[in-house]
Each structure stands twice: as C-alpha cells, then as structure tokens.
Design a protein around this motif. Structure first.
Motif, PDB file in Angstrom:
ATOM      1  N   MET A 231      34.414  28.052  40.114  1.00 20.58           N
ATOM      2  CA  MET A 231      34.943  29.284  40.681  1.00 20.58           C
ATOM      3  C   MET A 231      36.155  29.774  39.890  1.00 20.58           C
ATOM      4  SD  MET A 231      34.590  28.537  44.800  1.00 20.58           S
ATOM      5  CE  MET A 231      35.165  30.157  45.285  1.00 20.58           C
ATOM      6  N   ILE A 232      37.004  28.848  39.476  1.00 18.34           N
ATOM      7  CA  ILE A 232      38.173  29.218  38.663  1.00 18.34           C
ATOM      8  C   ILE A 232      37.729  29.729  37.298  1.00 18.34           C
ATOM      9  CG2 ILE A 232      40.234  28.319  37.508  1.00 18.34           C
ATOM     10  CD1 ILE A 232      40.538  26.375  39.873  1.00 18.34           C
ATOM     11  N   VAL A 233      36.732  29.057  36.707  1.00 17.72           N
ATOM     12  CA  VAL A 233      36.200  29.502  35.409  1.00 17.72           C
ATOM     13  C   VAL A 233      35.627  30.910  35.532  1.00 17.72           C
ATOM     14  CG1 VAL A 233      34.429  29.086  33.654  1.00 17.72           C
ATOM     15  CG2 VAL A 233      35.745  27.171  34.573  1.00 17.72           C
ATOM     16  N   LEU A 234      34.894  31.167  36.609  1.00 17.09           N
ATOM     17  CA  LEU A 234      34.326  32.501  36.836  1.00 17.09           C
ATOM     18  C   LEU A 234      35.429  33.535  37.040  1.00 17.09           C
ATOM     19  CD1 LEU A 234      31.368  31.581  39.209  1.00 17.09           C
ATOM     20  CD2 LEU A 234      31.174  32.466  36.890  1.00 17.09           C
ATOM     21  N   TYR A 235      36.496  33.139  37.695  1.00 21.51           N
ATOM     22  CA  TYR A 235      37.631  34.056  37.888  1.00 21.51           C
ATOM     23  C   TYR A 235      38.242  34.437  36.548  1.00 21.51           C
ATOM     24  CZ  TYR A 235      41.875  36.027  39.938  1.00 21.51           C
ATOM     25  OH  TYR A 235      42.891  36.881  40.301  1.00 21.51           O
ATOM     26  N   GLU A 236      38.405  33.445  35.674  1.00 22.39           N
ATOM     27  CA  GLU A 236      38.961  33.717  34.343  1.00 22.39           C
ATOM     28  C   GLU A 236      38.006  34.582  33.515  1.00 22.39           C
ATOM     29  OE1 GLU A 236      41.961  33.019  33.358  1.00 22.39           O
ATOM     30  OE2 GLU A 236      42.446  31.975  35.219  1.00 22.39           O
TER      31      GLU A 236
END
Length: 255
Positions: A231-236
C-alpha cells in the motif's frame, strides 16, 4: 401515404441527438447482454466449481488444513457462490465494454482515450492485486495462523464456507487496494488531486495505511506489515504518476 418513423439508430447516424427514450432503450439492451453473459458464465463456473474450490483449498492443504462442512447444504451453497463470483468475474470485461460503448457518444476523442485506458488500467491493477494475494499474502497468512496449532493438540478442521469466505475476501481487498493507482491517476487528470497534496499528506497516509492494514488482517504484526508495504509502495507510485501528469498538463497549458 405512410410516414416513415425515424428510429434511434437512424437519428444517431444522421448526427442527431438520441432521445431519453433512446438512451433508456440502449441501456436496456446493454444490460440484457451483461445479464446473458453472466448467466452463461455462472453455468460454466458452476460446472467447474469443484475444480475451482480444489485450487483454493489446496492453498491451505499444504499447510495442514482440513475442511469440513457443518450443514447438509453448505457445500452445495459454496458451489453456487463460486459459480456466482466466477460468472461475475467473466462478465466484468463485457460490462466494461458495454459501459465504454454506452459512454462513447458523450465523450470527445481525448475523453474516449482517457476513459478506455482507465478501464484497462483498472482491470490490470485489480488482477495484479489478486495475484499478489494468491502468491504472497494468503500463503503467508495461512502458514502463520496454523503455526499456533503446532504448540497444541488442536486440529485445524475448517468450515469450507469460512475458509472460502476468508480467501475471497482477501482477494477482493487486495484487488481494491491496487486500484489506488487508478483512482489517483483519474483524479489527477480531472484536476482534483495535486501531487503536492499527496506529498504533504505522506506521514498521515502512512499512519492510516497501517491502521487499515491492522483492521483487514489477522491480529499479528507480520500480516499487517505484509499488507501495509504494498500500500505504501502504491502510494509512492501514485505520487510519481500524478507528478508526471501534472507536469505534462502544465507544459501543455504553457504552450
């Protein structure tokens, strides 16, 4: 002398605007197509429901899970559920196509292209999310959860209804999580979302991501991290994509 009535198709061919009745008729026809495809898909998936259930249950069998059904009709109902979900999945490309064709007359060339690629990109991201859950998240969760039975004499006999519900829920959750990219790009193209807002809200977003991950996963830190990281990777990635779109839009406006 009989007067020839102008049909909706003839009106559209002449470049005229379709009436409300014409729109409703077209919508009805497209809904009928989607329903027919869904029924065919349900029949096909119900026929192969045993094979599909075996593929899903094998994910747990390798870790020592055994399955039971607690009511006489429970297994039959799971066949129906698998058939319904499978039929809906097979119907999704048709639904997307019908939505696109129904919306095309109201869009310009640029809008058609954006809408088309939004549908394609959304479908691809959803599939990637399901594959991520199938190959990484679900095996890890199943292995972690059954590890507690190794310290006791308790046997892992799981209701087939509960197991399939758990697996399908995780698939849907991860499919929706991977839609974050699509939503970000779409909002950026509409000018609603700016990359600066995502950058400023990064810290708050990371905290919210861990809270969401804790809610949708079993109560252990490992599963929470396994959900939070993508989810953090997708946010970035959303920040990067929106920055590119915003920069490109600014350059076009300056020209």
């Amino acid at each position: 002398m009989a007067v020839k009535k102008t049909t909706v198709k003839e009106k559209a061919a002449d470049g005229g605007e379709m009436t409300v009745r014409g729109h409703l008729k077209e919508l009805r026809n497209r809904l009928i197509i989607c329903i027919l495809v869904f029924i065919v898909g349900f029949i096909i998936c119900f026929y192969f429901a045993g094979n599909l259930i075996k593929i899903l249950t094998d994910m747990g069998t390798q870790y020592g899970y055994e399955y039971v059904y607690l009511a006489p009709q429970e297994l039959l109902m799971e066949y129906f559920n698998v058939g319904l979900i499978g039929g809906l999945i097979l119907d999704i490309p048709v639904i997307a196509t019908e939505i696109y064709q129904f919306s095309v007359p109201a869009l310009d060339k640029k809008g058609r292209s954006a809408f088309f690629w939004t549908l394609v990109f959304g479908g691809v991201c959803f599939i990637i999310g399901i594959l991520f859950a199938y190959f990484i998240t679900v095996p890890f969760m199943l292995h972690f959860l059954i590890s507690f039975s190794g310290q006791t004499t308790i046997k892992a006999s799981i209701s087939i209804q509960q197991f399939l519900s758990f697996i399908i829920t995780v698939f849907i959750i991860f499919g929706c999580i991977f839609e974050m990219l699509v939503v970000s790009v779409l909002l950026a193209r509409l000018g609603i979302l700016k990359p600066e807002w995502l950058k400023k809200g990064r810290k708050v977003a990371i905290v919210l991501i861990f809270i969401v991950a804790a809610i949708i996963t079993p109560p252990d830190v490992s599963s929470q991290i396994l959900v939070a990281i993508p989810m953090i990777v997708l946010y970035e990635l959303s920040i990067w994509l929106t920055s590119m779109l915003y920069k490109k839009k600014t350059e076009v406006n300056e020209e």
